[in-house]
Motif scaffolding. Structure first.
Motif, PDB file in Angstrom:
ATOM      1  N   UNK A 264      11.310  35.684 -32.973  1.00 22.84           N
ATOM      2  CA  UNK A 264      10.546  36.311 -34.059  1.00 22.84           C
ATOM      3  C   UNK A 264       9.047  36.172 -33.827  1.00 22.84           C
ATOM      4  N   UNK A 265       8.613  35.001 -33.345  1.00 21.13           N
ATOM      5  CA  UNK A 265       7.183  34.802 -33.083  1.00 21.13           C
ATOM      6  C   UNK A 265       6.684  35.695 -31.964  1.00 21.13           C
ATOM      7  N   UNK A 266       7.546  36.004 -31.000  1.00 21.72           N
ATOM      8  CA  UNK A 266       7.159  36.928 -29.927  1.00 21.72           C
ATOM      9  C   UNK A 266       6.868  38.307 -30.501  1.00 21.72           C
ATOM     10  N   UNK A 267       7.718  38.736 -31.438  1.00 16.72           N
ATOM     11  CA  UNK A 267       7.508  40.031 -32.096  1.00 16.72           C
ATOM     12  C   UNK A 267       6.202  40.034 -32.874  1.00 16.72           C
ATOM     13  N   UNK A 268       5.956  38.974 -33.630  1.00 16.83           N
ATOM     14  CA  UNK A 268       4.724  38.869 -34.414  1.00 16.83           C
ATOM     15  C   UNK A 268       3.502  38.864 -33.497  1.00 16.83           C
ATOM     16  N   UNK A 269       3.576  38.074 -32.421  1.00 18.25           N
ATOM     17  CA  UNK A 269       2.441  37.988 -31.500  1.00 18.25           C
ATOM     18  C   UNK A 269       2.158  39.307 -30.805  1.00 18.25           C
ATOM     19  N   UNK A 270       3.211  40.059 -30.469  1.00 21.52           N
ATOM     20  CA  UNK A 270       2.991  41.353 -29.810  1.00 21.52           C
ATOM     21  C   UNK A 270       2.306  42.336 -30.754  1.00 21.52           C
ATOM     22  N   UNK A 271       2.635  42.268 -32.040  1.00 22.66           N
ATOM     23  CA  UNK A 271       1.976  43.127 -33.032  1.00 22.66           C
ATOM     24  C   UNK A 271       0.512  42.717 -33.199  1.00 22.66           C
ATOM     25  N   UNK A 272       0.277  41.422 -33.269  1.00 23.96           N
ATOM     26  CA  UNK A 272      -1.099  40.909 -33.355  1.00 23.96           C
ATOM     27  C   UNK A 272      -1.903  41.357 -32.139  1.00 23.96           C
ATOM     28  N   UNK A 273      -1.226  41.444 -31.000  1.00 26.51           N
ATOM     29  CA  UNK A 273      -1.894  41.821 -29.753  1.00 26.51           C
ATOM     30  C   UNK A 273      -2.170  43.318 -29.670  1.00 26.51           C
ATOM     31  N   UNK A 274      -1.604  44.070 -30.611  1.00 28.59           N
ATOM     32  CA  UNK A 274      -1.904  45.505 -30.652  1.00 28.59           C
ATOM     33  C   UNK A 274      -0.730  46.431 -30.463  1.00 28.59           C
ATOM     34  N   UNK A 275       0.479  45.898 -30.288  1.00 27.61           N
ATOM     35  CA  UNK A 275       1.656  46.748 -30.114  1.00 27.61           C
ATOM     36  C   UNK A 275       2.004  47.454 -31.416  1.00 27.61           C
ATOM     37  N   UNK A 276       2.623  48.645 -31.302  1.00 35.29           N
ATOM     38  CA  UNK A 276       3.058  49.378 -32.488  1.00 35.29           C
ATOM     39  C   UNK A 276       4.141  48.578 -33.214  1.00 35.29           C
ATOM     40  N   UNK A 277       3.994  48.453 -34.517  1.00 31.19           N
ATOM     41  CA  UNK A 277       4.943  47.661 -35.293  1.00 31.19           C
ATOM     42  C   UNK A 277       6.358  48.231 -35.210  1.00 31.19           C
ATOM     43  N   UNK A 278       6.460  49.561 -35.164  1.00 25.04           N
ATOM     44  CA  UNK A 278       7.788  50.190 -35.100  1.00 25.04           C
ATOM     45  C   UNK A 278       8.500  49.847 -33.796  1.00 25.04           C
ATOM     46  N   UNK A 279       7.766  49.831 -32.681  1.00 27.47           N
ATOM     47  CA  UNK A 279       8.363  49.503 -31.388  1.00 27.47           C
ATOM     48  C   UNK A 279       8.772  48.034 -31.351  1.00 27.47           C
ATOM     49  N   UNK A 280       7.861  47.156 -31.781  1.00 26.89           N
ATOM     50  CA  UNK A 280       8.149  45.718 -31.758  1.00 26.89           C
ATOM     51  C   UNK A 280       9.331  45.371 -32.666  1.00 26.89           C
ATOM     52  N   UNK A 281       9.380  45.988 -33.849  1.00 26.53           N
ATOM     53  CA  UNK A 281      10.476  45.725 -34.775  1.00 26.53           C
ATOM     54  C   UNK A 281      11.810  46.217 -34.250  1.00 26.53           C
ATOM     55  N   UNK A 282      11.806  47.418 -33.654  1.00 28.60           N
ATOM     56  CA  UNK A 282      13.051  47.963 -33.097  1.00 28.60           C
ATOM     57  C   UNK A 282      13.509  47.139 -31.900  1.00 28.60           C
ATOM     58  N   UNK A 283      12.556  46.690 -31.076  1.00 19.47           N
ATOM     59  CA  UNK A 283      12.888  45.836 -29.930  1.00 19.47           C
ATOM     60  C   UNK A 283      13.606  44.571 -30.387  1.00 19.47           C
ATOM     61  N   UNK A 284      13.063  43.944 -31.412  1.00 21.45           N
ATOM     62  CA  UNK A 284      13.659  42.724 -31.942  1.00 21.45           C
ATOM     63  C   UNK A 284      15.081  42.971 -32.447  1.00 21.45           C
ATOM     64  N   UNK A 285      15.261  44.043 -33.216  1.00 22.57           N
ATOM     65  CA  UNK A 285      16.579  44.356 -33.771  1.00 22.57           C
ATOM     66  C   UNK A 285      17.582  44.686 -32.674  1.00 22.57           C
ATOM     67  N   UNK A 286      17.156  45.495 -31.707  1.00 23.14           N
ATOM     68  CA  UNK A 286      18.050  45.885 -30.617  1.00 23.14           C
ATOM     69  C   UNK A 286      18.460  44.678 -29.778  1.00 23.14           C
ATOM     70  N   UNK A 287      17.518  43.757 -29.562  1.00 21.08           N
ATOM     71  CA  UNK A 287      17.839  42.583 -28.746  1.00 21.08           C
ATOM     72  C   UNK A 287      18.842  41.674 -29.461  1.00 21.08           C
ATOM     73  N   UNK A 288      18.765  41.622 -30.785  1.00 28.67           N
ATOM     74  CA  UNK A 288      19.718  40.805 -31.545  1.00 28.67           C
ATOM     75  C   UNK A 288      21.131  41.352 -31.387  1.00 28.67           C
ATOM     76  N   UNK A 289      21.282  42.665 -31.523  1.00 29.53           N
ATOM     77  CA  UNK A 289      22.605  43.276 -31.397  1.00 29.53           C
ATOM     78  C   UNK A 289      23.134  43.159 -29.966  1.00 29.53           C
ATOM     79  N   UNK A 290      22.264  43.380 -28.984  1.00 33.34           N
ATOM     80  CA  UNK A 290      22.674  43.247 -27.588  1.00 33.34           C
ATOM     81  C   UNK A 290      23.087  41.811 -27.263  1.00 33.34           C
ATOM     82  N   UNK A 291      22.275  40.862 -27.731  1.00 32.78           N
ATOM     83  CA  UNK A 291      22.578  39.454 -27.461  1.00 32.78           C
ATOM     84  C   UNK A 291      23.888  39.033 -28.111  1.00 32.78           C
ATOM     85  N   UNK A 292      24.141  39.530 -29.297  1.00 29.87           N
ATOM     86  CA  UNK A 292      25.398  39.209 -29.974  1.00 29.87           C
ATOM     87  C   UNK A 292      26.588  39.661 -29.136  1.00 29.87           C
TER      88      UNK A 292
END
Length: 303
Positions: A264-292
């Motif tokens: 979760x902190x990686x997602x937050x830090x990437x947004x702080x660094x300037x990444x689009x929130x939609x991309x970072x949020x979708x990345x986080x969600x997709x990785x959770x489902x893939x990891x499961x």
């Protein structure tokens, strides 16, 4: 095998039930913030206490802290090298997304159901992992991209770590183990009441934060990042299992950690660094489902 599939399906059902209830308007994404506070301050520390109580400290634990730290440093550096020709923001997104493991809110509740003795292993690795998530990864990313968000401060990182109840409990329980002190059963019985809700609340929170909508033009970026993360996760998993001289349980848990979702902190830090929130949020969600899915498959092979 049936037990593993049932528990994995149970976790998946909780995640999607939370998402459906959010879509129906009964919950809001902001409700996830409240659950996060409950998890971080109550149920996760309780699960750590239960898992750590009575463990015997050995040299492996110290090596696991170092391994959690070095794994992050290696992966974030690889990410910076692979994206060296991209703009700083895009380069930073890959660096934050390729390193960092979601252990407390996902891996611990998921793995604990199958390996009760896994909590200390996860906790020791997470100590090193947390050092990077709390500022180390940002420092490496800023150094490789030349883009400065804030001045590096070791004191600030330490303050951030000890402001986290789970990290403080890691330290406390580790010290108790070093001095061979254990909590009495009367205390543990109360702590169990809190820890028993950790898995459900963690998965429900993930469902509230779940995002499955993304612009088609951004989908290719997400797929490339996910492919890169899980490709190197496979390499790390092979190294953990076949090259390290640890007991079999430790190596199995490390393999599962290698495929943990983006932190979760990686997602937050990437947004702080300037990444689009939609991309970072979708990345986080997709990785959770893939990891499961991947971690369930690995458990079937192990059990």
């Amino acid at each position: 095998m049936s037990i593993i599939l049932l528990q994995a399906l149970g976790f998946l059902l909780i995640i999607f039930m939370a998402y459906v209830l959010k879509s129906a308007g009964l919950f809001k994404t902001s409700d996830g913030h409240l659950l996060s506070k409950l998890i971080v301050n109550l149920t996760l520390p309780a699960a750590i206490i239960v898992g750590f109580n009575g463990i015997q400290v050995n040299s492996t634990f110290f090596l696991l802290i170092l391994l959690g730290l070095c794994s992050n440093i290696l992966l974030v550096t690889i990410g910076g090298f692979l994206a060296r020709k991209q703009a700083p923001t895009e380069r930073g997104l890959l660096m934050f997304s390729i390193a960092g493991y979601n252990i407390g809110n996902f891996t611990m509740p998921f793995v604990q159901g199958f390996f009760g003795a896994a909590v200390p292993i996860l906790g020791m690795f997470d100590m090193g992992n947390a050092l990077m998530l709390s500022g180390g990864t940002m420092a490496v990313t800023e150094g490789m991209t030349g883009k400065k968000e804030e001045k590096f401060s070791l004191i600030k990182i330490i303050k951030r770590l000890f402001a986290s109840p789970p990290f403080s409990i890691y330290i406390l329980m580790f010290l108790l183990a070093v001095f061979r002190l254990t909590l009495p059963e009367s205390v543990l019985s109360i702590v169990h009441l809190f820890s028993s809700g950790n898995a459900f609340l963690s998965m429900f929170m993930i469902g509230l934060y779940l995002e499955i909508k993304i612009d088609k033009k951004d989908l290719s970026v997400v797929l490339k990042i996910l492919a890169t993360r899980y490709f190197f996760a496979s390499i790390m998993a092979c190294f953990f299992y076949f090259a390290l001289p640890f007991p079999e349980l430790v190596r199995k848990v490390l393999v599962l950690i290698a495929f943990a979702p983006i932190a979760s902190l990686s997602t937050i830090n990437s947004i702080v660094f300037g990444a689009k929130e939609s991309i970072a949020g979708f990345l986080s969600s997709a990785s959770i489902l893939l990891s499961l899915l991947i971690m369930t498959g690995i458990l079937i092979l192990f059990m």
